[in-house]
Write an enzyme that holds these catalytic residues in place. Structure first.
Site, PDB file in Angstrom:
ATOM      1  N   ASP A 129     -23.074   8.169  14.637  1.00 48.32           N
ATOM      2  CA  ASP A 129     -22.043   7.168  14.339  1.00 48.32           C
ATOM      3  C   ASP A 129     -22.215   6.925  12.887  1.00 48.32           C
ATOM      4  O   ASP A 129     -21.961   7.718  12.107  1.00 48.32           O
ATOM      5  CB  ASP A 129     -22.422   5.801  15.078  1.00 48.32           C
ATOM      6  N   HIS A 172     -20.099  -0.536  13.643  1.00 49.20           N
ATOM      7  CA  HIS A 172     -20.102   0.160  14.843  1.00 49.20           C
ATOM      8  C   HIS A 172     -21.546   1.012  15.165  1.00 49.20           C
ATOM      9  O   HIS A 172     -21.877   0.787  16.194  1.00 49.20           O
ATOM     10  CB  HIS A 172     -19.141   1.282  14.802  1.00 49.20           C
ATOM     11  N   SER A 223     -16.963   3.209  24.695  1.00 53.83           N
ATOM     12  CA  SER A 223     -17.941   3.457  23.681  1.00 53.83           C
ATOM     13  C   SER A 223     -19.239   2.178  23.726  1.00 53.83           C
ATOM     14  O   SER A 223     -19.942   2.553  23.088  1.00 53.83           O
ATOM     15  CB  SER A 223     -17.388   3.558  22.398  1.00 53.83           C
TER      16      SER A 223
END
EC number: 3.4.21.112
Length: 1052
Positions: A218, A249, A414
Site C-alpha cells: 500500500d 490508506h 479494500s
C-alpha cells in the site's frame, strides 16, 4: 455529617466521570461529538492505469543475475539493428538479487525489436510497462459521523486512463442496510471489527498472530506509529525517498491487521512487512509490483494483503506473478472490487482461483451495495464463470488506525480485504503444524466455515460470511485433502443457486455448464486420477440426465477447474421431475517429503447433483441469446454503449444474461420464456428448436458460413431480434484519448456495436443500420423511453413497419459541440419474411434500455411486444397503428458505414485473422463436441438435503470445543442441515453486537458496585466517628436557666 456530604459529593463526581469515561471508551475514534450542522466527508479512491510509451517488461523463463539479463537482451537486439535502447535501472531492495524480468526502453523500431526479443530462448514474454494511478477525493456526505472523522471509501478503476466514477459508498451503505431510518444512528457507529468477529476468544487462548509474516502492499507506514509494536521491515518500491505514509490508506490497512491499541487489529503480534508501492501522488508501475512480489517471495511472506485491483485479467506479467506468489506458499487476500451492485464486475487478482477474493457486508449482514458481484468472465463465451467472491465480511464503517494515531472509519472492499487478511494471520498462528498451512488449506477452512447469509445468491456472497471461530475449529484438526467450490450442485435451490435455479432443464436445450473450482490442500501441484465418474441414483431418476466433463490436466497452483455440462436424455423429453446423482473425483499430489519420494497423496471427493427436468417447451417460448459475437475488455478497447457515461469508458461486464443483462433475463423468465445461451458460431445450433435468436450489442464479425446459415434458418421459421448501438468512425476517432503522461493514443477497436458486420448479416433482406448517432427522450405506446447513443435504420423493406422519432444529433454534439434536432429518425423496424413458414425480423437501434450498466429507462415492455410478434406473428397495435409510423427508408444516396482504417479488431476477434491488407476470416471452427460420461448407476436413495457445510474429511466440529472465558459469551455450535446459518443466541442478539456492546458494560457495572460499597463503608466510618461518647450524668440545671436558653429547632 459534613464528612458524609463530602464523600457523597465525591461519589457523584466519580459516577458522572465514569459515565463520561464510558462514553469516551465506546467512541474512542470520535474525537468530537456528532454535530448535525456539519458535513461528513467521504474519501473516494479511484484507480486507473495506462501503458507507458517506449517502456516494456521483458519476462525471462527463470531468475538470472543483472549481468546475465543484460547479456540476453543485448544479444537479442543486435540482430534487429535496434540501437536506441536502454535498461531502466530499478533501485530497490530486490536489485541485489536475481530477477525474472527487466524493464527496457526502446524508442525506435519497436516492432522489430519486440519480435526479436520474444524469439530469444531465455525470454518468455514482452509486455508494455503500465503506470497505475490512485486518486483520493473528498466529497460531502450525510453528517452521521462526527465532523472531524473522515470515512474513506474506495472505488476501483479499469485498466484504461479514463476514470470510472466512484460509487458513493456512504449512500450505498444506507441503501444496503435496511429500511428503518430510526436505526441509522446505531448503524453509523463504527464497530470494533476484531471483537465483532470474536478474535478476543483466540487472544485469550494465547494466539495473537506471533511468528506470522504479513506483507501489506500500500502507501507505507510511519516509523513511530503508536499502534504497532512489531514492524519488522519497511521497504520502498517507489521513486520517492520516503518510507512514511503520507495519505493514511496503508496505515489503516496495517491497523486492521495488526494494531495493538485503540482500534485493535486481529493479530497485534504479527510481523508486519510494509511494502510502499504507491507514491504520495498515488502513482505506481507494474514493475514496482513485480519487484516487490519477488522480494515477498524471497522473504518468505506467509500472508499478503492487496487492496487494489482492476478488470484486466489478461495483464500477463501481473497474473503470472500472482500465480508464482501463491505457488511459493504466500496466502494472498485481495478485494473483489467496488463496482456493485452490477453483476460481472469482479476485479483481478481477487477473481483468480488461488487467491482469496473478499466481498463486503455491513454490520447487519446485508451485502454492501458497492461490493462487486460475480460471475467471473474469463471463461466467456464458450464456458461459464466461476463462483466469486469466496467469502464476505465487514467492509462498511470499519474502524482502523489513522495516519498519526487515533482511529477513523472506512468503507469499501479494500477494507474487507485486510479484515480477512488479519483473520487469516491470526488463524495461521493457531496452527501447530505449520507445514499444513498453505493457500489451499486456508481457503478450504474459510469457505467451509463461512456462515451462509439468507436470501442472497452465490455470486453475491460466495460461500458466506467469515466465521473466525469455526475456521479455527477446522484448522485445528485439518488434514491435507482436496475439496470443491461449490461443494454441491442443486439447480432447484433458490435463491442461493441463482441463476441455475431460475430455469429448469429440458431435452434439446443447450447444456447447463457449472464451473467448479478444485482446491488441493495436499500440494502446490496435483492431477485428477483417471477420469471423474458419474453415478446416477436410479430411485431418484438420475438416469434421465447425462453429464460431460472438462477439467485441468494439472492442478497448479493449489487449484484447478472442473467444468460439468449437464443435459437431459431423450427418454425424458416429456418427463417432469427431480433427477439426482453424484460425481466422484480423485485428486493426487506428489508427497513433499524426501522419505516418500515418488509417492502420492490422494483424496476422493463427492459432488452431489440435483436438477429439475420439465418437458421440452414449445419453440415459441424458447429464446436463444448470442454470446459468441459479444466482445469485451479485456483485451481490446471496446467503448461504452452510452457516450454520456464518460466516466466509464469500457465495455467490460461480459454482456451476458447473468451479468449486465441480468434484469432483462429475470424479466423474460417471469414472462414464461426460456432463455438459452449460444457460445459458439451460428452453425452450431438447431434453429428448429428456437423461436427467436436475440442479438444484443454485438461487436464481433461473422463467418460467411454463419451468414448463409442464418438466412436459411430465418426462411424456415426462425425469428431474429437485433438491438444495436452506435457506430461512427469520426466519433470513434474523437473518443480516442491521448494520455498526457505516456503521450500515446488509444483508439476504439469498434463502436458500441459492429454496424458494418451487422449490415453484412442483414444485407440479404435489404436491411441495414446507419452511422448516425442520436439521443433523446420520447414516448412510445404510452411508455416513457430514452434513446441513449443509438443509431438509426438506414434501409428497410417497403412492406415492413418502421417507427420514427425526433432526436438530438449526438454525433454532431460530440464532433463539433453543436446542437441540432433531427426529425423522423427511423429507430424500430418489423418485417415478416414473405415465404411460407418464414420467420420475422426486428431491428432496434439502441441496447442501453436492456443493459443494467447505465440503464435510465428500461424497455422490457417493448421486448415483450417484439417477442410476441416474432413468436406468434401478432403485430402490436400500439406499433402498427402508431402515429410515428413512417414509410421505410430505402437507403438511396446513403453510403453504408465502413470499418475504420487501421483498426485492431483482428487482434481480439475469434473470426478475423491478420492478413496482408485487410484482415480475412479464419477457417470456421468445429462445433463443440461433448463426450458424455459413462454412467455407473447406483440403486440407492440420494441424500434428502444437499446443503451441508462443506465437511472436510476427518474434521468433526462437535469435538473441537472452545474455552468459555466469559460465562455470558454465546457459544458456537455447528449448523444442522437446512439451517439458515444464523447464530443460536437467545433473544436474537448478533454475537458481534453482544460482545461489543453488552460485554463492554460489564466493567461499568463492576465500577458502580465498587463505588457503592466504598460509599457504604465511608458512611459507616463517619457515623462511628461522629457518635457521642458516654458521659457521667450531671445534676439538672435550675428551671430558670433552661428558660433563659431555649432549645434550637432544626430548620428545614
Amino acid at each position: 455529617m459534613k464528612l458524609v456530604s463530602t464523600w457523597l459529593l465525591v461519589l457523584v463526581v466519580l459516577l458522572c466521570g465514569k459515565r463520561h469515561l464510558g462514553d469516551r471508551l465506546g467512541t474512542r475514534a470520535l474525537e468530537k461529538a456528532p454535530c448535525p450542522s456539519c458535513s461528513h466527508l467521504t474519501l473516494k479512491v479511484e484507480f486507473s492505469s495506462t501503458v507507458v510509451e517506449y517502456e516494456y517488461i521483458v519476462a525471462f523463463n527463470g531468475y538470472f543475475t543483472a549481468k546475465a539479463r543484460n547479456s540476453f537482451i543485448s544479444s537479442a537486439l543486435k540482430s534487429s539493428e535496434v540501437e536506441n535502447w536502454r535498461i531502466i535501472p530499478r533501485n530497490n531492495p530486490s536489485s541485489d538479487y536475481p530477477s525474472d524480468f527487466e524493464v527496457i526502453q526502446i524508442k525506435e523500431k519497436q516492432k522489430a525489436g519486440l519480435l526479436t526479443l520474444e524469439d530469444h530462448p531465455n525470454i518468455k514474454r514482452v509486455t508494455p510497462q503500465r503506470k497505475v494511478f490512485r486518486s483520493l477525493k473528498f466529497a460531502e456526505s450525510n453528517p452521521i459521523v462526527p465532523c472531524n472523522e473522515t470515512r474513506w471509501s474506495q472505488k476501483w478503476q479499469s485498466s484504461r486512463p479514463l476514470k470510472r466514477a466512484s460509487l458513493s459508498l456512504g449512500s450505498g451503505f444506507w441503501h444496503a442496510t435496511g429500511r428503518h431510518s430510526s436505526r441509522r444512528l446505531l448503524r453509523a457507529i463504527p464497530r470494533q471489527v476484531a471483537q465483532t468477529l470474536q478474535a478476543d476468544v483466540l487472544w485469550q487462548m494465547g494466539y495473537t498472530g506471533a511468528n506470522v509474516r504479513v506483507a501489506v502492499f500500500d502507501t507505507g507506514l510511519s516509523e513511530k506509529h503508536p499502534h504497532f509494536k512489531n514492524v519488522k521491515e519497511r521497504t520502498n518500491w517507489t521513486n520517492e525517498r520516503t518510507l512514511d505514509d503520507g495519505l493514511g490508506h496503508g496505515t489503516f490497512v496495517a491497523g486492521v491487521i495488526a494494531s495493538m491499541r485503540e482500534c485493535q487489529g486481529f493479530a497485534p503480534d504479527a510481523e508486519l512487512h510494509i511494502f510502499r508501492v504507491f507514491t504520495n501522488n498515488q502513482v505506481s508501475y507494474t514493475s514496482w509490483f513485480l519487484d516487490a512480489f519477488n522480494y515477498a517471495i524471497l522473504k518468505k511472506m506467509d500472508v499478503l494483503n492487496l487492496s487494489i485491483g482492476g478488470p484486466d485479467f489478461m495483464d500477463h506479467p501481473f497474473v503470472d506473478k500472482v500465480w508464482e506468489l501463491t505457488a511459493n506458499n504466500v496466502i494472498m487476500v485481495s478485494a473483489i472490487g467496488n463496482d456493485g451492485p452490477l453483476y460481472g464486475t469482479l476485479n483481478n487478482p481477487a477473481d483468480q482461483m488461488d487467491v482469496i477474493g473478499v466481498g463486503g457486508i455491513d454490520f447487519e449482514d446485508n451485502i454492501a451495495r458497492f461490493s462487486s458481484r460475480g460471475m467471473t468472465t474469463w471463461e466467456l463465451p464458450g464456458g461459464y464463470g466461476r463462483v466469486k467472491p469466496d467469502i464476505v465480511t465487514y467492509g462498511a464503517g470499519v474502524r482502523g488506525s489513522g495516519v498519526k494515531g487515533g482511529c477513523r472509519a472506512l468503507s469499501g472492499t479494500s477494507v474487507a480485504s485486510p479484515v480477512v487478511a488479519g483473520a487469516v494471520t491470526l488463524l495461521v498462528s493457531t496452527v501447530q503444524k505449520r507445514e499444513l498451512v498453505n493457500p489451499a488449506s486456508v481457503k478450504q477452512a474459510l469457505i467451509a466455515s463461512a456462515r451462509r447469509l439468507p436470501g442472497v445468491n452465490m455470486f453475491e456472497q460466495g460461500h458466506g460470511k467469515l466465521d473466525l471461530l469455526r475456521a479455527y475449529q477446522i484448522l485445528s484438526s485439518y488434514k491435507p485433502q482436496a475439496s470443491l467450490s461449490p461443494s454441491y450442485i442443486d439447480l432447484t435451490e433458490c435463491p442461493y443457486m441463482w441463476p441455475y435455479c431460475s430455469q429448469p432443464i429440458y431435452y434439446g436445450g443447450m447444456p447447463t455448464i457449472v464451473n467448479v473450482t478444485i482446491l488441493n490442500g495436499m500440494g502446490v501441484t496435483g492431477r485428477i486420477v483417471d477420469k471423474p465418474e458419474w453415478r446416477p441414483y436410479l430411485p431418484q431418476n438420475g438416469d434421465n440426465i447425462e453429464v460431460a466433463f472438462s477439467y485441468s490436466s494439472v492442478l497448479w497452483p493449489w487449484s484447478g477447474y472442473l467444468a460439468i455440462s449437464i443435459s437431459v436424455t431423450k427418454k425424458a423429453a416429456s418427463w417432469e421431475g427431480i433427477a439426482q446423482g453424484h460425481i466422484m473425483i480423485t485428486v493426487a499430489s506428489p508427497a513433499e517429503t524426501e522419505l516418500h519420494s515418488g509417492a502420492e497423496h490422494t483424496s476422493t471427493v463427492k459432488l452431489p447433483i440435483k436438477v429439475k427436468i420439465i418437458p421440452t417447451p414449445p419453440r415459441s417460448k424458447r429464446v436463444l441469446w448470442d454470446q459468441y459475437h459479444n466482445l469485451r475488455y479485456p483485451p481490446g478497447y471496446f467503448p461504452r454503449d452510452n457516450l454520456r457515461m464518460k466516466n466509464d469508458p469500457l465495455d467490460w461486464n461480459g454482456d451476458h444474461v447473468h451479468t449486465n443483462f441480468r434484469d432483462m433475463y429475470q424479466h423474460l423468465r417471469s414472462m414464461g420464456y426460456f432463455v438459452e445461451v449460444l457460445g459458439a458460431p451460428f452453425t452450431c445450433f438447431d434453429a428448429t428448436q428456437y423461436g427467436t435468436l436475440l442479438l444484443v450489442d454485438s461487436e464481433e464479425e461473422y463467418f460467411p458460413e454463419e451468414i448463409a446459415k442464418l438466412r436459411r434458418d430465418v426462411d424456415n421459421g426462425l425469428s431474429l431480434v437485433i438491438f444495436s448501438d452506435w457506430y461512427n468512425t469520426s466519433v470513434m476517432r474523437k473518443v480516442k484519448f491521448y494520455d498526457e503522461n505516456t503521450r500515446q493514443w488509444w483508439m476504439p477497436d469498434t463502436g458500441g456495436a459492429n454496424i458494418p458486420a451487422l449490415n453484412e448479416l442483414l444485407s440479404v433482406w435489404n436491411m441495414g443500420f446507419s452511422d448516425g448517432l442520436y439521443e433523446g427522450e420520447f414516448v412510445l405506446a404510452n411508455h416513457d423511453m430514452y434513446y441513449a447513443s443509438g443509431c438509426s435504420i438506414a434501409k428497410f423493406p417497403e412492406d415492413g413497419v418502421v417507427i420514427t422519432q425526433t432526436f438530438k444529433d449526438q454525433g454532431l454534439e460530440v464532433l463539433k459541440q453543436e446542437t441540432a434536432v433531427v426529425e423522423n429518425v427511423p429507430i424500430l423496424g418489423l418485417y415478416q419474411i414473405p415465404s411460407e413458414g418464414g420467420g420475422r425480423i426486428v431491428l432496434y437501434g439502441d441496447s442501453n434500455c436492456l443493459d443494467d450498466s447505465h440503464r435510465q429507462k428500461d424497455c422490457f415492455w417493448l421486448l415483450d411486444a417484439l417477442l410476441q410478434y416474432t413468436s406468434y406473428g401478432v403485430t402490436p397495435p400500439s406499433l402498427s397503428h402508431s402515429g410515428n409510423r413512417q414509410r421505410p427508408p430505402s437507403g438511396a444516396g446513403l453510403a453504408p458505414p465502413e470499418r475504420m482504417e487501421g483498426n485492431h479488431l483482428h487482434r481480439y476477434s475469434k473470426v478475423l485473422e491478420a492478413h496482408l491488407g485487410d484482415p480475412k476470416p479464419r477457417p470456421l471452427p468445429a462445433c463443440p463436441h461433448l463426450s458424455w460420461a459413462k454412467p455407473q448407476p447406483l440403486n440407492e436413495t440420494a441424500p434428502s438435503n444437499l446443503w451441508k457445510h462443506q465437511k472436510l474429511l476427518s474434521i468433526d466440529l462437535d469435538k473441537v470445543v472452545l474455552p468459555n472465558f466469559r460465562s455470558n459469551r454465546p457459544q458456537v455450535r455447528p449448523l444442522s442441515p437446512g439451517e439458515s446459518g444464523a447464530w443460536d443466541i437467545p433473544g436474537g442478539i448478533m454475537p458481534g453486537r453482544y460482545n461489543q456492546e453488552v460485554g463492554q458494560t460489564i466493567p461499568v457495572f463492576a465500577f458502580l458496585g465498587a463505588m457503592v460499597a466504598l460509599a457504604f463503608f465511608v458512611v459507616q466510618i463517619s457515623k462511628a466517628k461522629s457518635r457521642p461518647k458516654r458521659r457521667r450524668p450531671r445534676a439538672k440545671r435550675p428551671q430558670l436557666a433552661q428558660q433563659a436558653h431555649p432549645a434550637r429547632t432544626p430548620s428545614v
